[in-house]
Design a protein around this motif. Sequence first.
Motif, short mmCIF file in Angstrom:
data_model
loop_
_atom_site.label_atom_id
_atom_site.label_comp_id
_atom_site.label_asym_id
_atom_site.label_seq_id
_atom_site.Cartn_x
_atom_site.Cartn_y
_atom_site.Cartn_z
N VAL A 190 0.84 -1.19 0.00
CA VAL A 190 0.00 0.00 0.00
C VAL A 190 0.88 1.25 0.00
N THR A 191 0.57 2.19 -0.86
CA THR A 191 1.30 3.45 -0.90
C THR A 191 0.41 4.54 -1.50
N HIS A 192 0.69 5.80 -1.12
CA HIS A 192 0.06 6.92 -1.79
C HIS A 192 0.99 7.48 -2.85
N ASP A 193 2.21 6.93 -2.91
CA ASP A 193 3.25 7.43 -3.82
C ASP A 193 3.21 6.64 -5.12
N GLN A 194 2.72 7.27 -6.20
CA GLN A 194 2.59 6.53 -7.44
C GLN A 194 3.94 6.18 -8.07
N VAL A 195 5.03 6.88 -7.67
CA VAL A 195 6.36 6.49 -8.16
C VAL A 195 6.74 5.12 -7.60
N GLU A 196 6.48 4.90 -6.31
CA GLU A 196 6.71 3.58 -5.72
C GLU A 196 5.88 2.53 -6.45
N ALA A 197 4.63 2.86 -6.72
CA ALA A 197 3.76 1.91 -7.40
C ALA A 197 4.30 1.55 -8.78
N MET A 198 4.70 2.57 -9.54
CA MET A 198 5.16 2.34 -10.91
C MET A 198 6.45 1.52 -10.94
N THR A 199 7.32 1.71 -9.96
CA THR A 199 8.63 1.06 -10.00
C THR A 199 8.64 -0.33 -9.37
N LEU A 200 7.66 -0.64 -8.52
CA LEU A 200 7.66 -1.92 -7.82
C LEU A 200 6.67 -2.94 -8.38
N ALA A 201 5.54 -2.48 -8.88
CA ALA A 201 4.40 -3.37 -9.10
C ALA A 201 4.49 -4.21 -10.36
N ASP A 202 3.98 -5.43 -10.26
CA ASP A 202 3.55 -6.19 -11.44
C ASP A 202 2.14 -5.75 -11.82
N LYS A 203 1.35 -5.46 -10.77
CA LYS A 203 -0.05 -5.07 -10.95
C LYS A 203 -0.36 -3.91 -10.00
N ILE A 204 -1.02 -2.87 -10.53
CA ILE A 204 -1.46 -1.75 -9.71
C ILE A 204 -2.97 -1.76 -9.62
N VAL A 205 -3.47 -1.55 -8.40
CA VAL A 205 -4.91 -1.41 -8.17
C VAL A 205 -5.15 0.04 -7.75
N ILE A 234 -2.03 8.55 -12.10
CA ILE A 234 -0.84 7.82 -12.51
C ILE A 234 -0.01 8.72 -13.42
N GLY A 235 1.22 8.98 -13.00
CA GLY A 235 2.12 9.83 -13.77
C GLY A 235 2.57 11.03 -12.96
N SER A 236 3.85 11.32 -13.01
CA SER A 236 4.40 12.48 -12.29
C SER A 236 5.43 13.16 -13.18
#
Length: 332
Positions: A190-205, A234-236
Amino acid sequence: MGALELKAVGKSFGKTEVIRGVDLTVEDGEFCVFVGPSGCGKSTLLRIIAGLEDASAGDILLDGQRINDVAPAKRELAMVFQSYALYPHLTVRDNMGLALKQAGVAKAEIAAATDKAADMLALGPLMDRRPAELSGGQRQRVAIGRAIVRRPKLFLFDEPLSNLDAALRVATRIEIARLHRELAATMIYVTHDQVEAMTLADKIVVLRAGRVEQVGAPMQLYNDPDNVFVAGFIGSPQMNFLKAAALGEQGETLGIRPEHLEVSRKAGRFAAQISHVEKLGGETLVYARSETHGLLTTRLFGEHDFAVDETVHLTPLAERGFRFDAEGQRMR
C-alpha cells in the motif's frame, strides 16, 4: 503458494461505507500495489486481508480457502508496518526470531532462519544491537527481516517507506524489489506514492472512495487509463487536462502528458504565460498558465532557459492525447 482472491468485499463503519464491493485476484508470486488518495480505503482493505478488520460483506480466499473467520496469527501472512513496530528491549536477532520462538520452533531452526534473512538484508553486523541503536532504514530492514523468517504465503506492506528520507526510500525500494525476485513471494503493498507503485508493481490497483477504478500493469495504466481519475493519478508530473472543444477535438476533455506538450517561443496552438520553471538537470519542467486551459505542465529533457512571466506558445501532440467524455470516461 500465496494466491489471493477478494469476492465482493465490503466494509462499513456504522452507516459509512468505506470499501464497496471489491473484486480482485492477486496471483501467486505477484507484486500487487494498492494506490489512491488519502481516504480511498487502501489501508483498510489491507487490514481486512490481514484480519485486523472484519469484512462487512464478501469473501477473502487464500489459495482457494476462505479465511474470513481465521484469526490474523493463523492466516499465514506477514505484515510490515510504516512504524516498524519493533520491541525496544530486544536485539535485532530476537526481534526477527520472536514469532518463531512464540510458535515453539527449535532454537537451531530459528537461528538458521534469522541468519538467512540477515544475509539477504545485510543485517549481519547489527544482529546484537537494539532498535534505538539503528537508523530508520536499518529498523525498516529489521521489520522486513522479521516478516521473511515467518515464511508467509503472503507479505503485506503498509506504506513501509513513509518515515524514510528520500535517499533511503530509493535504496529500500530497490531492496524490496530485489527481495521479491529472490523470494518469488506474493506481496501486496500500500502506498500513496505513485512512483513507488510504478517502480515496484507487477499489478497496480487504483482505488477511489472504496472502489476499484482500474487494475493493470504500471505502463498499461500510464498508456491506457480508463478515466480522468486514473489518468490524473498515474504519472508524475500529473497529466494536463485541456478543454477539447477549444482545440477542435472530440469529447469534453483532452488529456496530454507533460512530455507530449511542446513549448516554443515562436509559434504554437495557443499562448500561455510561464508561472514557474523547475531546472532539475536532466530535465526541465515548465509551468505555464493559459487563459483557456488554466495551469499546464510541460516536461523538457535537458537544460532550458525559459523565464517566469515569459509568453510562450504551447502545442499538444493530439495523436498522443486521451479524450474523455463529460462523465470523465475514456473515449476509445
